[in-house]
Design an enzyme around this catalytic site. Structure first.
Site, PDB file in Angstrom:
ATOM      1  N   GLU A 179       0.854  -1.192   0.000  1.00  0.00           N
ATOM      2  CA  GLU A 179       0.000   0.000   0.000  1.00  0.00           C
ATOM      3  C   GLU A 179       0.884   1.233   0.000  1.00  0.00           C
ATOM      4  O   GLU A 179       1.702   1.422   0.894  1.00  0.00           O
ATOM      5  CB  GLU A 179      -0.927  -0.025   1.223  1.00  0.00           C
ATOM      6  N   ARG A 197     -26.435   9.445 -12.142  1.00  0.00           N
ATOM      7  CA  ARG A 197     -25.490  10.493 -11.730  1.00  0.00           C
ATOM      8  C   ARG A 197     -25.055  11.373 -12.900  1.00  0.00           C
ATOM      9  O   ARG A 197     -24.921  12.589 -12.748  1.00  0.00           O
ATOM     10  CB  ARG A 197     -24.240   9.833 -11.143  1.00  0.00           C
TER      11      ARG A 197
HETATM   12  C1  LIG Z   1     -16.395   9.543  -1.447  1.00  0.00           C
HETATM   13  C2  LIG Z   1     -16.730   8.252  -2.141  1.00  0.00           C
HETATM   14  C3  LIG Z   1     -17.903   7.573  -1.791  1.00  0.00           C
HETATM   15  C4  LIG Z   1     -18.214   6.362  -2.420  1.00  0.00           C
HETATM   16  N1  LIG Z   1     -19.315   5.660  -2.006  1.00  0.00           N
HETATM   17  C5  LIG Z   1     -19.599   4.469  -2.570  1.00  0.00           C
HETATM   18  C6  LIG Z   1     -20.663   3.667  -2.092  1.00  0.00           C
HETATM   19  O1  LIG Z   1     -21.330   3.980  -1.114  1.00  0.00           O
HETATM   20  N2  LIG Z   1     -20.923   2.501  -2.739  1.00  0.00           N
HETATM   21  C7  LIG Z   1     -20.196   2.085  -3.829  1.00  0.00           C
HETATM   22  O2  LIG Z   1     -20.484   1.037  -4.385  1.00  0.00           O
HETATM   23  N3  LIG Z   1     -19.131   2.801  -4.242  1.00  0.00           N
HETATM   24  C8  LIG Z   1     -18.809   3.965  -3.646  1.00  0.00           C
HETATM   25  N4  LIG Z   1     -17.721   4.669  -4.072  1.00  0.00           N
HETATM   26  C9  LIG Z   1     -16.803   4.044  -5.053  1.00  0.00           C
HETATM   27  C10 LIG Z   1     -15.964   2.988  -4.352  1.00  0.00           C
HETATM   28  O3  LIG Z   1     -15.660   3.431  -3.045  1.00  0.00           O
HETATM   29  C11 LIG Z   1     -14.667   2.661  -5.078  1.00  0.00           C
HETATM   30  O4  LIG Z   1     -14.894   2.415  -6.425  1.00  0.00           O
HETATM   31  C12 LIG Z   1     -14.029   1.425  -4.465  1.00  0.00           C
HETATM   32  O5  LIG Z   1     -13.916   1.572  -3.075  1.00  0.00           O
HETATM   33  C13 LIG Z   1     -12.666   1.135  -5.073  1.00  0.00           C
HETATM   34  O6  LIG Z   1     -12.092   0.060  -4.358  1.00  0.00           O
HETATM   35  P1  LIG Z   1     -10.678  -0.512  -4.800  1.00  0.00           P
HETATM   36  O7  LIG Z   1     -10.293  -1.503  -3.781  1.00  0.00           O
HETATM   37  O8  LIG Z   1     -10.720  -0.906  -6.208  1.00  0.00           O
HETATM   38  O9  LIG Z   1      -9.734   0.764  -4.717  1.00  0.00           O
HETATM   39  P2  LIG Z   1      -9.357   1.643  -3.445  1.00  0.00           P
HETATM   40  O10 LIG Z   1     -10.267   1.377  -2.315  1.00  0.00           O
HETATM   41  O11 LIG Z   1      -9.220   3.040  -3.906  1.00  0.00           O
HETATM   42  O12 LIG Z   1      -7.944   1.047  -3.035  1.00  0.00           O
HETATM   43  C14 LIG Z   1      -6.837   1.118  -3.899  1.00  0.00           C
HETATM   44  C15 LIG Z   1      -5.592   1.225  -3.033  1.00  0.00           C
HETATM   45  O13 LIG Z   1      -4.433   1.034  -3.826  1.00  0.00           O
HETATM   46  C16 LIG Z   1      -3.432   1.926  -3.381  1.00  0.00           C
HETATM   47  N5  LIG Z   1      -2.439   2.114  -4.455  1.00  0.00           N
HETATM   48  C17 LIG Z   1      -2.598   2.805  -5.602  1.00  0.00           C
HETATM   49  N6  LIG Z   1      -1.477   2.731  -6.333  1.00  0.00           N
HETATM   50  C18 LIG Z   1      -0.577   1.988  -5.624  1.00  0.00           C
HETATM   51  C19 LIG Z   1       0.769   1.574  -5.844  1.00  0.00           C
HETATM   52  N7  LIG Z   1       1.460   1.941  -6.951  1.00  0.00           N
HETATM   53  N8  LIG Z   1       1.370   0.814  -4.912  1.00  0.00           N
HETATM   54  C20 LIG Z   1       0.724   0.460  -3.771  1.00  0.00           C
HETATM   55  N9  LIG Z   1      -0.536   0.863  -3.506  1.00  0.00           N
HETATM   56  C21 LIG Z   1      -1.199   1.579  -4.426  1.00  0.00           C
HETATM   57  C22 LIG Z   1      -4.223   3.182  -3.069  1.00  0.00           C
HETATM   58  O14 LIG Z   1      -3.511   4.065  -2.246  1.00  0.00           O
HETATM   59  C23 LIG Z   1      -5.453   2.597  -2.393  1.00  0.00           C
HETATM   60  O15 LIG Z   1      -5.294   2.458  -1.012  1.00  0.00           O
HETATM   61  C24 LIG Z   1     -17.372   5.866  -3.438  1.00  0.00           C
HETATM   62  C25 LIG Z   1     -16.199   6.542  -3.779  1.00  0.00           C
HETATM   63  C26 LIG Z   1     -15.869   7.726  -3.137  1.00  0.00           C
HETATM   64  C27 LIG Z   1     -14.602   8.430  -3.512  1.00  0.00           C
END
Ligand SMILES: Cc1cc2nc3c(=O)[nH]c(=O)nc-3n(C[C@H](O)[C@H](O)[C@H](O)COP(=O)(O)OP(=O)(O)OC[C@H]3O[C@@H](n4cnc5c(N)ncnc54)[C@H](O)[C@@H]3O)c2cc1C
Length: 496
Positions: free
Chosen positions: A76, A326
């Site tokens: 991370e 949206r």
């Molecule tokens: C304010 C907000 C509210 C939302 N509410 C909802 C909701 O209620 N319901 C819903 O379905 N969706 C919601 N979404 C969308 C949803 O939260 C995201 O699409 C989803 O959480 C993405 O999950 P993920 O695990 O793919 O990525 P993330 O949770 O963003 O995790 C990715 C991680 O990878 C890390 N990372 C990136 N690059 C690197 C690297 N090179 N090396 C190491 N680590 C790295 C990042 O720092 C991050 O911690 C919301 C989004 C936002 C911003």
């Protein structure tokens, strides 16, 4: 703030537990770490699986990998786990759940799939949507039973574009409930999480099979994380990268702020592209319609929209169905005077909503001057220089629609609630870049596909870093379902 306090305690516990076991070396049964070499030699560690990204997708994948008996490390880049999942509302869609059953809501996998495909203008990969719909219920049950996530048992949200309420609401209405519980599970399972460790390159052997990751820690030290079985990319979207947004869709330039955390910069897409990974739907960038005009941050207070708040413009007129998609609402807001929308609600709506969960945000918005609570509609409207007479007329007409049960102007779906009970609230809102639907092309087994249409051996991806699941437009609540469903599938596939 309460959420952040809770998560920092958990993070601290993880940090302490990792340092107590030598930065997690104990955890990878196959780990074969060298001591850091002061002569500048690159340190190497060996695991079965390396997960890049400690958000919802990455943590779900890591838990399943470890649960299957393999060793895994999570990299991370930020100082905290969680990514956008942490700051999300945490609401996730699933049909035919125990909550829908309790509330007497009829739904089906087929209906959910249909809504999702239609919501994305039928541009999504139907095979991936089928997997999403078929596995949504087991994903939420897994979160409840295996990860210990608590959901409100008597409430479901109905985001725009869904034909019935089907989004489960985690306790507190925040992704903190998900991330703190996933974090606890990761800790209990002794899965090493390397914070402030940024993956910079995905490595391959001579045959082209992915076999590790080159990363850099906070002190600038390079570390090679070897992956005997494969790498899962779970780095999230690219909403915080202005450069990538402009590259793939110039519409989303400096004019837009973002709701996303700063780590959402598309790193996984760039790294996998270097190995020939195919990208899909990169131009499809979603805005969230109701964000702060000062910071761009998504407003949870403005979720009163789902419970009855009405959207008007400076002239005091409604201009869109409040529960439309949206993208539709965002575009409609931007074409109003000053590119602003104004949400208005009363005490009945306030009591029906979960606004009280977000009083910290409420106070901040009041301080920003973007939210007003007032005894009369006139007073609230004057604060924002909204045409008072027209607004009163609009609300009087809307109240008649509430009495007759039909919105004759915009055919608002769901219950129509008259705005009659003081005090009243008006909030000024703008759209912000929120979600990137495009990303790495994957198949139904979460294998990353290359430009020739073949899986790249040893490379898997899950979550917002992938494309194809949401078509042109993601429906609310579908991202969290996506990250858990495909995070778990990636874990299963990498171990095959
Ligand atoms: C304010 C907000 C509210 C939302 N509410 C909802 C909701 O209620 N319901 C819903 O379905 N969706 C919601 N979404 C969308 C949803 O939260 C995201 O699409 C989803 O959480 C993405 O999950 P993920 O695990 O793919 O990525 P993330 O949770 O963003 O995790 C990715 C991680 O990878 C890390 N990372 C990136 N690059 C690197 C690297 N090179 N090396 C190491 N680590 C790295 C990042 O720092 C991050 O911690 C919301 C989004 C936002 C911003």
């Amino acid at each position: 703030m309460k959420s952040f306090k809770r998560i920092s305690i958990i993070l601290l516990a993880i940090v302490l537990s990792l340092s107590a076991v030598g930065c997690g070396q104990k955890n990878g049964e196959n780990a074969d770490a060298d001591t850091p070499n002061k002569d500048g030699q690159v340190k190497e560690e060996v695991y079965d699986v390396v997960v890049i990204g400690g958000g919802g997708a990455g943590l779900s994948a890591a838990i399943e990998v470890k649960g299957a008996g393999a060793s895994v490390v999570v990299l991370e880049k930020m100082a905290f786990i969680g990514g956008n999942t942490l700051i999300s509302g945490g609401e996730l869609n699933a049909p035919e759940t125990w909550i829908q059953e309790k509330l007497g809501i009829e739904d089906s996998i087929e209906q959910y799939k249909e809504d999702t495909l239609k919501g994305g203008d039928n541009q999504a990969d139907e095979k991936l949507v089928t997997v999403l719909a078929n596995n949504a219920r087991s994903a939420i049950e897994w979160l409840r039973d295996e990860v210990n996530v608590s959901f409100k048992e008597d409430y479901l949200m109905q985001f725009g574009g869904h034909s019935v309420p089907r989004a489960a609401y985690p306790e507190g209405g925040s992704g903190d409930e998900l991330i703190s519980k996933l974090g606890t599970k990761v800790e209990e399972m002794d899965i090493p999480v390397r914070k402030q460790t940024k993956a910079e390159e995905i490595l391959t052997d001579e045959s082209g099979k992915v076999n590790g990751v080159r990363a850099v820690d906070k002190d600038g030290n390079e570390i090679i994380f070897k992956a005997n079985k494969g790498v899962i990319v779970a780095t999230g979207g690219f909403g915080s990268s202005l450069e990538m947004r402009k590259k793939y869709n110039p519409e989303y330039d400096e004019r837009y702020m973002s709701t996303d955390q700063p780590g959402s910069t598309g790193d996984g897409i760039v790294m996998a592209e270097e190995l020939g990974a195919a990208l899909i739907g990169m131009e499809n960038i979603q805005t969230y319609p109701t964000c702060s005009p000062v910071t761009g941050v998504l407003s949870y207070v403005a979720d009163t929209r789902f419970d009855g708040a009405v959207l008007v413009n400076k002239e005091g007129n409604r201009f869109v169905e409040e529960l439309d998609r949206r993208d539709v609402i965002s575009k409609a807001i931007l074409s109003q005077t000053d590119g602003m929308g104004y949400l208005i609600w009363d005490t009945t709506v306030k009591n029906k909503s979960h606004m009280d969960n977000y009083m910290k945000e409420f106070d901040q918005l009041v301080k920003q001057g973007t939210l007003i609570k007032a005894d009369t509609i006139e007073e609230a409207a004057k604060f924002f220089d909204i045409n008072v007479d027209q607004l009163k007329e609009t609300i009087a007409k809307y109240n008649e629609y509430a009495t007759n049960g039909k919105d004759e102007d915009f055919n608002r779906r769901g219950e129509i609630i008259g705005l009659t009970e003081a005090p009243y609230y008006i909030q000024k809102v703008v759209p912000s870049v929120h979600h990137t639907m495009g990303g790495l092309k994957i198949d139904t087994e979460a294998r990353v596909i290359n430009n020739e249409g073949n899986p790249i051996p040893g490379l898997f991806a899950a979550g917002e870093v992938t494309g194809g699941i949401h078509g042109t437009n993601r429906l609310g609540g579908n991202a969290i379902t996506d990250i858990v469903v495909f995070g778990r599938i990636a874990a299963e596939s990498v171990l095959k």
